[in-house]
Structure formats: structure tokens, C-alpha cells
Design a protein around this motif. Structure first.
Motif, short mmCIF file in Angstrom:
data_model
loop_
_atom_site.label_atom_id
_atom_site.label_comp_id
_atom_site.label_asym_id
_atom_site.label_seq_id
_atom_site.Cartn_x
_atom_site.Cartn_y
_atom_site.Cartn_z
N SER A 73 -7.32 -9.67 -8.48
CA SER A 73 -7.09 -8.69 -9.53
C SER A 73 -6.40 -7.43 -8.99
O SER A 73 -5.85 -6.66 -9.75
CB SER A 73 -8.42 -8.31 -10.19
N ILE A 74 -6.41 -7.26 -7.66
CA ILE A 74 -5.81 -6.05 -7.10
C ILE A 74 -4.48 -6.39 -6.45
O ILE A 74 -4.36 -7.39 -5.73
CB ILE A 74 -6.74 -5.42 -6.06
N ALA A 75 -3.46 -5.60 -6.75
CA ALA A 75 -2.18 -5.76 -6.07
C ALA A 75 -1.73 -4.39 -5.59
O ALA A 75 -1.85 -3.40 -6.32
CB ALA A 75 -1.14 -6.36 -7.01
N VAL A 76 -1.27 -4.33 -4.35
CA VAL A 76 -0.76 -3.08 -3.79
C VAL A 76 0.73 -3.26 -3.54
O VAL A 76 1.13 -4.01 -2.67
CB VAL A 76 -1.49 -2.71 -2.50
N HIS A 77 1.53 -2.61 -4.38
CA HIS A 77 2.98 -2.69 -4.24
C HIS A 77 3.41 -1.54 -3.34
O HIS A 77 3.30 -0.38 -3.72
CB HIS A 77 3.65 -2.56 -5.60
N VAL A 78 3.88 -1.88 -2.15
CA VAL A 78 4.29 -0.84 -1.22
C VAL A 78 5.81 -0.84 -1.13
O VAL A 78 6.43 -1.87 -0.87
CB VAL A 78 3.68 -1.06 0.18
N CYS A 79 6.38 0.33 -1.36
CA CYS A 79 7.83 0.44 -1.30
C CYS A 79 8.29 0.28 0.14
O CYS A 79 7.83 1.00 1.03
CB CYS A 79 8.27 1.79 -1.85
N ASP A 80 9.19 -0.67 0.38
CA ASP A 80 9.75 -0.79 1.73
C ASP A 80 11.24 -0.48 1.68
O ASP A 80 12.02 -0.98 2.46
CB ASP A 80 9.48 -2.18 2.31
N ASP A 81 11.61 0.34 0.69
CA ASP A 81 13.03 0.59 0.49
C ASP A 81 13.51 1.75 1.38
O ASP A 81 12.76 2.27 2.21
CB ASP A 81 13.29 0.86 -1.01
N LEU A 82 14.75 2.19 1.13
CA LEU A 82 15.46 3.05 2.07
C LEU A 82 14.72 4.33 2.44
O LEU A 82 14.63 4.69 3.60
CB LEU A 82 16.83 3.41 1.48
N ALA A 83 14.19 5.04 1.43
CA ALA A 83 13.63 6.35 1.73
C ALA A 83 12.23 6.25 2.32
O ALA A 83 11.81 7.12 3.07
CB ALA A 83 13.61 7.19 0.44
#
Lengths: 299, 558, 537
Positions: free
Chosen positions: B82-92
Motif C-alpha cells: 500500500s505504500i509507495a515512495v517515489h523518489v526523484c532521480d532527475d537532474l536537479a
């Protein structure tokens, strides 16, 4: 009581059919490859180019389907447009100047063919080799890249789905969907390079909405979708179109009167299709017309 | 339709989720995405039974429904927790160490493209499915703040959302951090709703004239004259629709989020003015799915304004994106609202003629609209005196990367890139390059910093303002990695519809890895020339601009 | 002339389509493509069917009538059109006869009365009546749901009356269309395979016409009408018919009340069967002629539901020993001492063209180059008619006026009683055809074991589980079958096909009550009961 001739006698001569008057379409004047051409309003650049005898390669286009313009192999250069435009769906407009064989067009067509052939098995796509030669495509430049290679799906007696040959032209989806069959058993699933043609959750066709009309196979341009019989004959090295005769007849079943194009090899029926230009079928059949000929072979 | 379904059945909770989204209305295809989103929010994934139930309710073929569910990044068609952690791995964000740390501690991490929180990088979005679903944006994120969110605790909101907080001369950002974004009275006390009143006094034709006199250009990237678009829509037959494109997804872009979070009433007021001027009876907000706070604030603003009668005669629907960059493209956005995969349509026909539901549609970006109230208050000609001849008014810039004070900056058009960087505390001596306009934009070198950040100024150096991203990269940055990340972004975000983009974005990744400049250029050319939409047409823009400016990069790559 | 009045193309360009007693989605799939194009172009689709068929799933309106209540429904629609003043008065005045008699006849079919008989809510009948009468263009189509009844002809007349009332005939996009169930059922009739007609619908009792054929054929033609199939069976019963030659039919399986058919066939002095396979009928025959498969192994023409004559061609040779039907007939005639005339399909066709004015313009060359031609086609310049009866709109009307023919509702012959409480109706499934002689040969992934479809309500009441084997009994016989619980059925209705007589010999159950005019049996309405076998599913 009644006036006129005996009702048991046929009326000798009836009136010609009165249909709603057809307005002659307005004509649009444009220039393609330096030659003037006049096309009816609503026609596409592709149709206008055909009028001039210019052959435009197409993969995702068919006369009996709504253009989706996704393969981009038909792109042409339209003066005033920043990008190339798809000939298959772009409608003619007065004064357009179109180039179908400029360096820019040839480059895009070549690259599109290379991009496809480097990721998809196009060995059974009838038109592909011809297009590739015409545009000097060298897909090996992209060798060792990602491909869509995958195992063949065989989950029923009638169809084989070899999505390693799928160029994602959407034709099967359109034919299964609102352009003809309206069954919607398949759709594009996933996104980007990982997009595939699929039933819901990749359910086997036999559990899906599929009604096995074979209209998807009828429109597939690469042989990714194939009749099981043809697939097995090819696998056994028996499929030989030079030994096949093609004959049009009428379906033996219901009273609609669909034209069946019977493909027979060595006097045995191996496949049935229907002509896309026939006003009754527009190339589409039902399961009985498409597959119900087995009894003829079995006698 | 004679639909056929597999035997998979929905659970009671799944049915309740669908019923909540589909309401008691007649089956309507355009409720499909909201229904799928509700299943995702409540259950955490979309099971075959849940999909069957949603499709039955809405009269959608299940294969088609699956095509939609599997298109969007925030929807899962595979069973997950039920838990999702979306971590930005983009440029900034450059969050590799954060991701590694979270993975070590067993948190279900999903790598995400830019979350639009570059001003507070690194960023994460935690979603917790259940009867009380939570969506918590965490930025700046570290292991402990993410873990707090995973436990369902709210993240702290930044005290001052913008670096220029309190400066005189702010126009679009003047209320940010100053005025309670949840209070209609506070909004009115700060001059809110005067413009809507004025619009109703002068009538639609005059509103469009003011916008024309202001020479307002669209801020979504194409810089199309807003008044021309408005007039075209107004001239077409009703029903007409207004769509506010708040699907801000260009990596490095976060200005619309800041506007919606900090001045939501202004966004809604501006939308109401645009709808009035163009005769649209229905407004759709399409807000990026990764923006929970902005969505909540817009919803609150709409509710409060509607309650007080300011939106009489207008239907307003708020739709959320579901994780697809492509849906920022206007025709893909229509497809998404209508309940289809976000696959762009061919143009022509253009939206003013056949847009949402094939009706005449005005599509405007949030920032474009937020300029409108000011134009009506001070008058178009006065507005046009700010900025340059061809770029009027003020502009929001999204500054991020290697600067001391990242954030949204508002300046009159004409400020140079150098001055903007100085203002945000960039060590220019240590600068390798600046990405202007986002992943679809171009790199500029330290030699080009005196370019004015106007539409025409950037065009003159072969660049474009795009979504006004200004992302600085110092010499210590691994530029090869940056280019690879950009290429990866387009590979992931291509909708897959047309061959040049679907395959080209993959070949671009591969050719970059091999260091084959020739192939990168050829692939770039076919994507630019032959793709259906702007995504493919610009997917090689930043990469090719980098290779042109720093040819040695490819040698380093080999 | 009997044939569909319109063309498939008109389905895409009309405003309202009624499929009455027709599950075209499954039984005429390619015609349904045209229907759906029409629907996508804005036409409203109505279906009248006891079952919620796949066709009904596409309809804007589904009228779920009780089996065999069609005339009551049609008369109520007609009454409502008149009561609301929606009839096309000018058309009725100029082009029809018998309005006042019709008005009187339908007077008792009020919406409420019809609701009692048909089970269709009065408001829905009213809406349907108004939609049909108000449409600019409307196509009314039917299939075996109308014609497989003991009062089939009256059923058809009841529908024709509606088209005349509303003026929905003789115009582009408006007309009456029986959707033919077999690929040449239209052509068979056109060629004179009717008890009272010579080719081209020329009446055998018309001396002038008959003598034209007699001159051409050099024989005397009996001047009176013959028997249709039910009539033949009755004649066997009475000992008047002693020899039967069956070409390409399997009546033992396909006729209602199979016990009776077998008994009568066994009593014949001579039974000749000509078929592709040794069917159940052929097994009873004294002589069997192996035949070539018409669609694939012979030359000729067939005629479809839009009156389009199209070429059938030989794609493969027939198996050793099997011969073209025509060759067999000619050879047989020769043995009997008669030379039947020209040989070869085209020569026979040209002879027909010389005798049947409506086919005169249809040369093989034209059939080839024009995707077939629609009759009537009187000469080589005539393009063929897209739709029929345009003459009714000429002023004054050329030729006879079209009569309204009042009909009265009668319930199905096989009545529902406490002993036989369920209504059994029959039909086709998408992948199968008639008794399965042809379609049984291909491996359809859609084909399940034949089962009795039953409503969830009846299944619950009778305590039946999906797949459970049960016995079905009628006043004529009994069969066993598994049950399939189908929410498309309402309580009291069960459904079987004729496709797999080896699994479920449905015609052991059906009633041989038949229409005196058409000879069609009431396959659509038998009374049955179900007995549990006590064997778990």
C-alpha cells in the motif's frame, strides 16, 4: 379494387434508384513535386500523390481503416510546415506545395525503416524489403540495440501472435475496434518502447473478448498475426505462395453475401481473406467466413 | 456495447472505490481515469477484478481499460504494497545516495522523473493507499523525513515559498507567502476578484481586446499570442471548453505548482475570466498527479468561490494527471481527460476548432492565465509597457541546480541569464553550462550568459525559453550522466505512438552510451522532423545542443 | 417480388434501425458492421427480442417481448402511431389501401393490453412507436424470430403494416428487410424454388408467364402450386408423397419434431439425398449422391439479403467422386431420358436471364466487374436497384397500391402449462451454422459444449448449478443437456441451438406446428419442463 397490372406479373421496368443527390466535391489545387494536381476536398496528400502516380510507402495505413499516422514512413515535406507531415492523413489544402522525395523526406523514411527493422523481425513483412531498398535503409547501424524479440504466443487453434514481428501500427486494434469489428479484445498496453498489443492483463485470447473473426490478421502488415495453419506450414517449410491460387467466391453461411478470397495451395484451401475494396465486407469477415472452410478440406 | 469480461471479480473495497469515482451517473468514458485513480488511492494497485468492475460500470472494454491503466506511471497493474515512495532521480535532485539509503532500509522506492520540487531538492512523494489515502510530498527529503511520511505524518511546509519573498515589484508572486492561500476573504482583501468584476462589466469582447493590447504570449512553451487563441475559440460554436493545463512536468519546472499552492484563488479567478471571455460553460483543471497540495488548494478555492456565487453558470471539474509527461501536450491532455491513453492527436485540427470531446477548446497554461487579472486591472497597454517589445510583462523563471537560492523568480522580460544566475547565487566562475527550457530545451555555455531571457533573445542564440527552466551545472557535474538522464527521461516518457519517438528515444540512449555522435544526430533529426508531437520533436534538443557546445563530451564517453 | 427493400450502404445513412427477432451481432456479423457504422453516424438502434442478446447490448432501446407476442406488439405500435396522429397521411392516402380496416383491427391493442401480452412496458412501446414514426429514415429488419412461428406470414404482415403507416418504405434509407439466414435463401426463391413461382417470381398460375417457360423448355408445366416443406411432410403423412429428393439439406436434424420426421422419411418408397457428407438424412436414404461444395467447388451465383447477385467460383476441385449439383441433375435427367439443355453455369444463367426480366441485365461480365448486381436489373444499361418500391412515392402511384393487411395475435401453439412451464426458444451462435454439418469441422475456440441456456432466476428456483446435466422434456420428446446460466434470459425462457444434434438433438423437442402459407415451423416456441438427473455438475 386495385388499378394497374396483375400483381402476379413483374413490373417490366422500374425507375432508376433515387438516392440523395451527390454534390460534386469541390476541387483543391496543389503542387506535388513541382507538378500541379487537383484533388477533391477532403482527400489526403497520399491520395493526391497517387493521382500523379507517385508511390508513397505506408505501413500503418489501409483504405478500410481510419488513418492513425503513427508509422511516419509516409511523411512528406510541406512548405511552410516546421515538421514533415503524414501524407496518409493530412488533408489537401489549396495552394499546398508538397515534396515527396526531398533529401529531408528520404532521410526520415530511411531512418523510420531502420529504427523499425533494428528492433523488429520484419522478415515476413511483404513490403518492407522493397521500401528498405528504395531508401537505402541499413538497420545494422543500430545493431545490438533493444528489440521487441519475445516468444510466439499460441493459445488457440486459429491464431498465432508473434509480437517479435509487431511494428505497433495499431491496425489490428482499429480493426478489432470501432473501424470494423467493435469487439475491442485488444488494445495498446504499456508505454513507449515497452508498449505492446495486449488483452487485459495479457489474458489468453480464449479468455478474452476475442470472437476470432481474424480481422486483425487481415490487416497485419508484418505477419506478426498469422493464421495458425499458415504459421505451421511456414514452420514446416511447406508454405509456398508460388503454388497458390487465389479465387473469389461467396461465403456459404448466412445471407449477407461476403466475398471470400480463397487461397488454395495444391488444391487445398490454406487461407481465406476478403478484398478491402468490396463494399459489403470492406475486407472484414466473421469467424465462420474466415475459418469455416475446413470441412471442404476434410472430405 | 456487448462487452465480455474474464471471471475476475472485484472486492467490496474495490467496488466502493469505483462507485465513489463513478458516482451514480450514467456510464461515461471520461470517468475511467478518475475511477482507476481512486482504486489506486484506496487499494494500492488495480487488480483484474477491480478493472473489470470499473469497465462494467463505465461501459469500457476491459482491454481498452487495461491500455489506459498501464499507460500512467502512478497507476500500478501489478500487485504491490500500500505504500509507495517515489523518489526523484532527475537532474536537479541527484538523489542516488538517498535512494540507496532508503532501499537499504527496506522502503519500497520507485525512481521518478522530476517531481517539480527542484527548489527544495532532493524530493520524494510518498503515497499510502487505504481508506484514508495519503499523498505526502517531501522536500528536501532525507531518510528521516521520508520515514516520517511513510508513517503518515505530514511534511513541513516551507515558510517562504519563494526566494524573492517580500520584494516590491512582484506581480504574479505578490501574494505568495503573504496572503493565506486558503482564505477567500484574505484573497479579496488583497485585491482579488476585482478583475473578474471588471471583466463582467466590460464584456467578453473588451476582455479579449485588453489581452490583445497586452500582447500576452502563452507561457506554456510555444509563446502563441493568447488573444488570438481566445478570439478563435470564442468565434467557434458552443459548447466550448476551457482547459487549464496544470500538468507541469518538464524537468526543472515548478512555477505553476508555486502559483497554485500560494495563490490558488488567482488561478481560479483568471480561469473564470477566460471562460467568460470565450463563452466556455465548462472548465477543466488538469493538475499534475504529483501535486497533491496544489490540487487541494485549487479545489478549496473553487469550492469557496462557488459557495459565494462567484462561479455561477460555470461547471468546473478538477482532474488529476496520473504520471505521464506527455499529458502536458494539449491533445494528449484531452485524450487523458476523455479517459484514453495520453496519446497526442494529429494537428490540424487545432484545439480551437476540435479539442476536448472534439469541441472548440481553449487551453491555457496556469502562468499565462494568472497574468490576466493584472492586465484587466491596469489595462492592456500598461501591461505591454513592461518587458520588451516582443515579450511583454513579467516572467516566472524556475532556477535550480548549482545555485545557492533555487526557486521561482519573477522578473520583467529582458533580464539576462547572467543576472538571473547572480541573483540566485550561482558561482558563475565555476559554471560549466546552463540548461534553459528543460529537458526539451537547450544548454548554453558561460560565454552566452548575456542573453536576455526573452522569447526573441533566446531564439537568436538557437535556444528557446520553453517552460523557463534555468538549471545551472557546475564544473564538478558529470555532464555525461546529465545527458544520459535526459535521454533516459524521454525513453521513459515517450507515449510510444509514433516510430521516430518510440524507437528513436531508445536508440538515442544507446547511441549516447556508445558515443556515436553521428547516429545521435541522425536519430535526432528524424525525431525532430517526423514525430507526431512536441515530445519527440524536442527529445534530442538538449542533447544535441550539448554535443554541439562540448564535442569533447563524446570523446569522454567512449 | 420478395426481397429486402434496401441496401447495406443505407444502414450507414439512416436515422433509425429496428432489428426485430434478429440477433444480427451473432448471426449476420458483417451486416452488423454496417449497422454499427450507422449507429456511429447517429442512427438509433432498437431491438425486439425476448433475449438480451449481444445485439441488444448495442441498442438504444431493447423491447424484451414474450416469445410469440410480436403481432400484439406490432399492432399496439400501429395503434399508438394512429392515436398520436403520427401516421403519414399523405402516403397512406395515395399509396395504400385498407387503412380503416386496419384501424379497426388494431383498436383493441392498447398499450396496456399489449403490455399484458408482450411483457414490454406500455411506456416503452409508446416511445418506440413515436421514435419510429417520427424518424426521417427508418429501416425495419427481421430474421427468424419473426418467421419461425406458426403465424410467420402474419408476423411479417404486421411489420409491413407499420412501415406503410409511417411511410417508411420505398425511400432511400427507409424500408423493410428480412435478413436472410442462408447464403442463397434469397436466390433460391428468386430462382423459383417456391411452391408457386417460376424463376423471377413469375407466378405458375399465370398462363401467359407459364407458357413462356413452356416454350423455352419444351415441356408442359403443371399449372398449380406445389407443396412447401411442411406441406410435403403432411403429404407423406397422408400417403400422397412417396418419393423425396433432398439436395443440400439435413431435414432429419433441421426439421421440428424429429421423431415425426424420421418416421415419415422411413415410410417413403424412395429417398434420395445429395450432400457433402453422410448426414443423418443421408443415412436414411436409398440413394446418396456425393456433391461438390457449392461455395468452393462449383461455379454459379448466389443472391444475398440486399438482392445482390454475386458470383460463386470454383477455388478447389471436389474430392474424387463428388460432383457439381448441376452435373448430377443433368446426368440424372439424361438417365431419365431428358436433355436438360445448356451445360455450364454461365449458359444456365443466360437462359435464366432470357426468362426472368429482373435478371436480364446481369451478364457474368457485369457481375464480375461490378461486385455483383442488385435485382431488378432489366437490361445491360440498368445499374440495378439500390432500394425497392420507389413507385409508391410517384403521384399518381404507378402500379397497385400497397395494402395494409390486418392481423390478429394468437399465442404460440405449444402452450405453457403447469406440466410444461418453460418456453424453449432456439437460435444460432456466432461460430456455428444450422446443424453444424459444415461448421463442426473447424476448431472454434468459442465453441462450448452445447448447453441449455437458462435464466439465473429459474436456475435458482430449480436448484441447478452451472454445467449440471438435466433432462429437458416436451410434449414430443426428451433430451439431456448440461445447463448454462445466462443472465441474458428472463425467467421462464430457455434457449438451445440446433448446431450439435449429436450432443443435443434439439428437434426432438420442437413443435411441428407450421405456418400454412410459408410452411415454416414454430422453432421459436416450444413448451418444456426440466428434470434434474441428480448427477452433480
Amino acid at each position: 379494387m386495385t388499378e394497374g397490372p396483375d400483381p402476379r406479373t413483374p413490373v417490366p421496368r422500374g425507375p432508376l434508384p433515387e438516392t440523395p443527390p451527390r454534390r460534386a466535391p469541390r476541387k483543391v489545387e496543389l503542387t506535388i513535386d513541382g507538378r500541379p494536381v487537383s484533388a477533391p476536398e477532403g482527400a489526403t496528400i497520399l491520395q493526391a500523390a497517387r493521382e500523379l502516380g507517385i508511390e508513397t510507402p505506408t505501413l500503418c495505413y489501409l483504405e478500410n481503416l481510419t488513418p492513425v499516422n503513427v508509422c511516419r514512413v509516409c511523411v512528406v515535406e510541406l512548405e511552410g510546415s516546421r515538421t514533415l507531415v503524414p501524407a496518409c492523413s493530412r488533408k489537401v489544402e489549396p495552394g499546398m506545395t508538397v515534396h515527396t522525395d526531398s533529401e529531408r523526406v528520404r532521410h526520415s523514411r530511411k531512418l523510420v525503416l531502420e529504427l523499425l527493422a533494428s528492433g523488429v523481425d520484419v522478415s515476413t513483412a511483404p513490403d518492407f524489403a522493397r521500401f528498405a531498398e528504395r531508401y537505402g535503409a541499413q538497420p545494422e547501424r543500430f545493431a545490438a540495440g533493444a528489440t521487441v524479440a519475445q516468444p510466439v504466443k499460441i493459445d488457440n487453434e486459429l491464431y498465432v501472435r508473434d509480437y517479435g514481428k509487431c511494428i505497433l501500427c495499431y491496425k489490428c486494434v482499429s480493426a478489432c475496434g470501432s473501424d470494423a469489428q467493435n469487439t475491442f479484445a485488444i488494445a495498446i498496453a504499456g508505454r513507449g518502447f515497452d508498449a505492446v498489443i495486449s488483452t487485459e492483463y495479457d489474458t489468453p485470447l480464449t479468455d478474452s473478448a476475442c470472437v476470432f473473426c481474424g480481422n486483425c490478421i487481415g490487416v497485419c502488415p508484418t505477419g506478426a498475426l498469422m493464421f495458425r495453419g499458415e504459421f505451421e506450414m511456414r514452420a514446416a517449410g511447406q508454405w509456398d505462395e508460388t503454388r497458390q491460387q487465389v479465387t473469389d467466391t461467396i461465403c456459404p453461411y448466412c445471407g449477407v453475401g461476403c466475398t471470400l478470397t480463397v487461397h488454395a495451395q495444391d488444391d487445398r484451401i490454406v487461407k481465406v481473406t476478403s478484398p478491402a475494396e468490396h463494399p459489403i465486407t470492406r475486407g472484414h469477415l466473421c469467424i465462420k467466413g474466415r475459418f469455416g472452410w475446413q470441412y471442404v478440406n476434410e472430405r | 456495447m456487448d462487452l465480455r469480461f474474464t471471471s475476475a471479480a472485484a472486492s467490496e473495497r474495490e467496488r466502493a472505490a469505483v462507485d465513489r469515482a463513478a458516482g451514480s451517473q450514467a456510464p461515461a468514458r471520461d470517468l475511467l481515469l478518475p475511477a482507476l485513480q481512486e482504486i489506486q488511492r484506496r487499494i494500492g494497485w488495480i487488480s483484474p477484478g477491480a478493472l473489470n468492475y470499473a469497465c462494467r460500470r463505465l461501459d469500457v472494454p476491459p482491454a481498452d481499460g487495461f491500455g489506459v491503466a498501464s499507460f500512467y506511471g502512478l497507476l500500478s497493474t501489478a500487485e504491490t504494497g500500500s505504500i509507495a515512495v517515489h523518489v526523484c532521480d532527475d537532474l536537479a535532485c541527484r538523489s542516488e545516495s538517498l535512494i540507496a539509503g532508503l532501499e537499504r532500509s527496506g522502503v519500497p522506492v520507485r525512481r521518478s522523473p522530476c517531481l517539480g520540487l527542484c527548489d527544495r531538492a532532493p524530493a520524494a512523494l510518498v503515497t499510502i493507499a487505504g481508506e484514508e489515502p495519503r499523498e505526502i510530498a517531501v522536500a528536501p527529503a532525507d531518510a528521516s523525513s521520508v520515514m516520517r511520511a511513510v508513517r503518515g505524518l505530514p511534511a513541513a511546509e516551507p515558510a517562504a515559498p519563494i526566494p524573492q519573498f517580500g520584494s516590491a515589484g512582484l506581480r504574479l508572486l505578490r501574494r505568495a507567502g503573504q496572503v493565506d492561500p486558503e482564505s477567500l476573504d484574505a484573497y479579496r482583501a488583497s485585491g482579488g476578484l476585482l478583475a473578474l468584476r471588471r471583466a463582467r462589466q466590460i464584456g467578453p469582447r473588451e476582455v479579449i481586446r485588453e489581452v490583445r493590447d497586452a500582447r500576452l504570449a502563452g507561457r506554456g512553451g510555444a509563446a502563441f499570442p493568447a488573444a488570438d487563441k481566445w478570439a478563435a475559440v470564442a468565434a467557434n460554436p458552443a459548447p466550448r471548453y476551457l482547459v487549464i493545463n496544470a500538468d507541469e512536468s518538464e524537468p526543472g519546472t515548478f512555477k505553476d505548482r508555486v502559483l497554485m499552492e500560494s495563490d490558488p484563488f488567482a488561478v481560479v479567478e483568471a480561469a473564470a475570466i477566460a471562460a467568460f471571455a470565450t463563452g466556455c460553460a465548462r472548465i477543466y483543471f488538469y493538475i499534475r498527479g504529483e501535486y497533491p497540495l496544489a490540487t487541494e488548494r485549487i479545489r478549496n478555492a473553487v469550492d469557496r468561490m462557488r459557495h459565494r456565487g462567484f462561479l455561477d453558470g460555470l461547471d468546473i471539474e478538477i482532474r488529476r494527471g496520473a504520471g505521464a509527461y506527455i499529458c502536458g501536450e494539449e491533445t494528449a491532455l484531452f485524450q487523458s481527460i476523455e479517459g484514453y491513453r495520453g496519446e497526442p492527436r494529429s494537428k490540424p485540427p487545432f484545439p480551437a476548432e476540435a479539442g476536448l470531446f472534439r469541441r472548440p477548446t481553449l487551453v491555457n497554461n496556469v502562468e499565462t492565465l494568472v497574468n490576466v487579472p493584472g492586465i484587466l486591472i491596469e489595462g492592456g497597454p500598461a501591461y505591454a509597457r513592461r518587458g520588451t517589445e516582443r515579450s511583454t510583462g513579467t516572467k516566472l523563471y524556475c532556477v535550480s541546480g548549482d545555485v545557492e537560492r533555487p526557486g521561482v523568480y519573477e522578473f520583467e522580460f529582458g533580464i539576462t541569464l547572467r543576472n538571473l544566475l547572480r541573483y540566485s547565487g550561482c558561482a558563475i566562475a565555476d559554471l560549466r553550462g546552463v540548461l534553459v527550457g528543460g529537458a526539451a530545451g537547450t544548454f548554453v555555455t558561460p560565454d552566452e550568459l548575456d542573453v536576455p531571457l526573452t522569447f526573441e533573445g533566446l531564439r537568436a542564440i538557437g535556444s528557446a525559453l520553453g517552460s523557463a527552466v534555468v538549471m545551472a551545472f557546475s564544473r564538478s557535474r558529470d555532464m555525461r550522466g546529465v545527458l544520459a538522464r535526459i535521454a533516459h527521461f524521454f525513453r521513459e516518457e515517450s507515449c510510444g505512438q509514433c516510430v521516430p519517438c518510440r524507437v528513436g528515444t531508445v536508440r538515442q540512449v544507446e547511441a549516447l552510451k556508445r558515443g556515436d555522435t553521428g547516429l545521435v544526430k541522425e536519430v535526432g533529426r528524424v525525431m525532430r522532423d517526423a514525430s507526431i508531437c512536441g515530445l519527440g520533436q524536442t527529445a534530442s534538443s538538449a542533447i544535441e545542443s550539448a554535443l554541439a557546445r562540448w564535442p569533447e563530451l563524446m570523446k569522454e564517453m567512449r | 417480388m420478395g426481397g429486402g427493400t434496401n441496401s447495406y450502404a443505407e444502414f450507414e445513412d439512416t436515422d433509425l434501425i429496428i432489428l426485430w427477432g434478429s440477433n444480427a451481432r451473432d448471426t449476420h456479423p458483417i451486416l452488423f458492421h454496417h449497422v454499427l457504422k450507422g449507429v456511429r453516424n447517429g442512427a438509433r438502434l432498437y431491438t425486439v427480442d425476448p433475449r438480451r442478446t449481444p445485439t441488444a447490448e448495442w441498442a438504444a432501446g431493447w423491447l424484451p417481448l414474450q416469445v410469440g407476442s410480436d403481432i400484439a406488439l406490432a399492432n399496439a405500435v400501429g395503434r399508438e402511431i394512429l392515436a398520436a396522429g403520427l401516421e403519414n397521411r399523405e402516403f397512406l392516402e395515395h399509396a395504400t389501401l385498407g387503412l380503416e380496416d386496419y384501424r379497426k383491427a388494431v383498436d383493441r391493442y392498447t398499450l396496456q393490453y399489449a403490455e399484458q401480452i408482450t411483457g414490454v412496458p406500455a411506456a416503452q412501446i409508446r416511445e418506440f412507436a413515436h421514435a419510429y414514426a417520427r424518424a426521417d429514415r427508418a429501416l425495419l429488419c427481421w430474421t427468424l424470430g419473426i418467421t419461425e412461428h406458426h403465424n410467420a406470414v402474419d408476423n411479417v404482415l404486421a411489420l409491413i403494416n407499420l412501415a406503410l403507416l409511417a411511410g417508411h418504405v420505398g425511400r432511400y434509407g427507409s424500408g423493410l428487410n428480412p435478413l436472410r439466414g442462408q447464403n442463397n435463401v434469397q436466390g433460391g426463391g428468386d430462382m423459383g424454388a417456391l411452391p408457386d413461382r417460376l424463376p423471377g417470381f413469375q407466378h405458375v398460375e399465370n398462363g401467359e408467364l407459364r407458357s413462356k417457360f413452356e416454350r423455352a423448355w419444351g415441356v408442359a408445366i403443371p399449372p398449380e402450386r406445389g407443396w412447401h416443406l411442411s406441406g410435403m411432410l403432411d403429404a407423406m403423412e397422408h400417403g400422397e408423397l412417396k418419393a423425396l429428393y433432398v439436395i443440400g439439406e439435413n431435414p432429419v436434424n433441421s426439421e421440428a419434431d424429429q421423431h415425426r420426421t424420421v418416421r415419415l422419411f422411413e415410410s417413403l418408397e424412395c429417398l434420395v439425398a445429395q450432400d457433402l457428407f453422410l448426414t443423418e438424412t443421408a443415412r436414411l436414404a436409398d440413394v446418396v449422391f456425393p456433391a461438390a461444395a457449392g461455395a468452393f467447388e462449383t461455379e454459379g451465383t448466389v443472391t444475398n439479403s440486399e438482392r445482390r447477385v454475386q458470383r460463386v467460383r470454383r477455388a478447389v476441385p471436389p474430392p474424387e467422386g463428388a460432383r457439381d449439383d448441376m452435373d448430377i441433375l443433368i446426368a440424372l435427367a439424361r438417365r431419365m431420358g431428358v436433355a436438360l439443355g445448356p451445360r455450364g453455369a454461365e449458359a444456365v444463367w443466360n437462359e435464366l436471364r432470357s426468362l426472368s426480366p429482373m435478371h436480364a441485365g446481369m451478364s457474368y461480365a457485369r457481375l464480375e466487374s461490378e461486385n455483383g448486381l442488385q435485382w431488378p436489373c432489366y437490361d445491360e444499361q440498368h445499374p440495378g436497384e439500390m432500394y425497392l418500391h420507389g413507385r409508391l412515392w410517384e403521384r399518381p402511384v404507378r402500379g397497385p397500391r400497397a395494402p395494409l393487411r390486418p392481423t390478429e395475435w394468437e399465442p404460440p401453439v405449444d402452450t405453457i402449462t403447469a406440466e410444461y412451464p418453460l418456453r424453449l426458444t432456439t437460435g444460432r451462435r456466432l461460430d456455428s451454422y444450422n446443424t453444424g454439418v459444415q461448421t463442426g469441422a473447424f476448431a472454434s475456440p468459442l465453441r462450448m459444449r452445447e448447453a441449455l441456456d437458462i435464466s439465473p432466476a429459474d436456475a435458482a428456483r430449480l436448484d441447478l448449478a452451472e454445467g449440471e446435466r438435466i433432462r429437458i422434456l416436451s410434449r414430443r420428446g426428451a433430451v439431456e443437456a448440461p445447463v448454462h446460466i445466462d443472465p441474458a434470459l428472463s425467467a421462464g425462457l430457455v434457449f438451445l441451438t440446433l448446431h450439435t444434434p449429436d450432443q443435443v438433438a434439439t428437434n426432438m423437442l420442437t413443435v411441428d406446428a407450421s405456418d400454412p402459407k410459408s410452411g415454416t415451423s414454430e422453432f421459436k416456441a416450444s413448451a418444456v419442463r426440466i428434470e434434474k438427473l441428480g448427477v452433480p455438475a
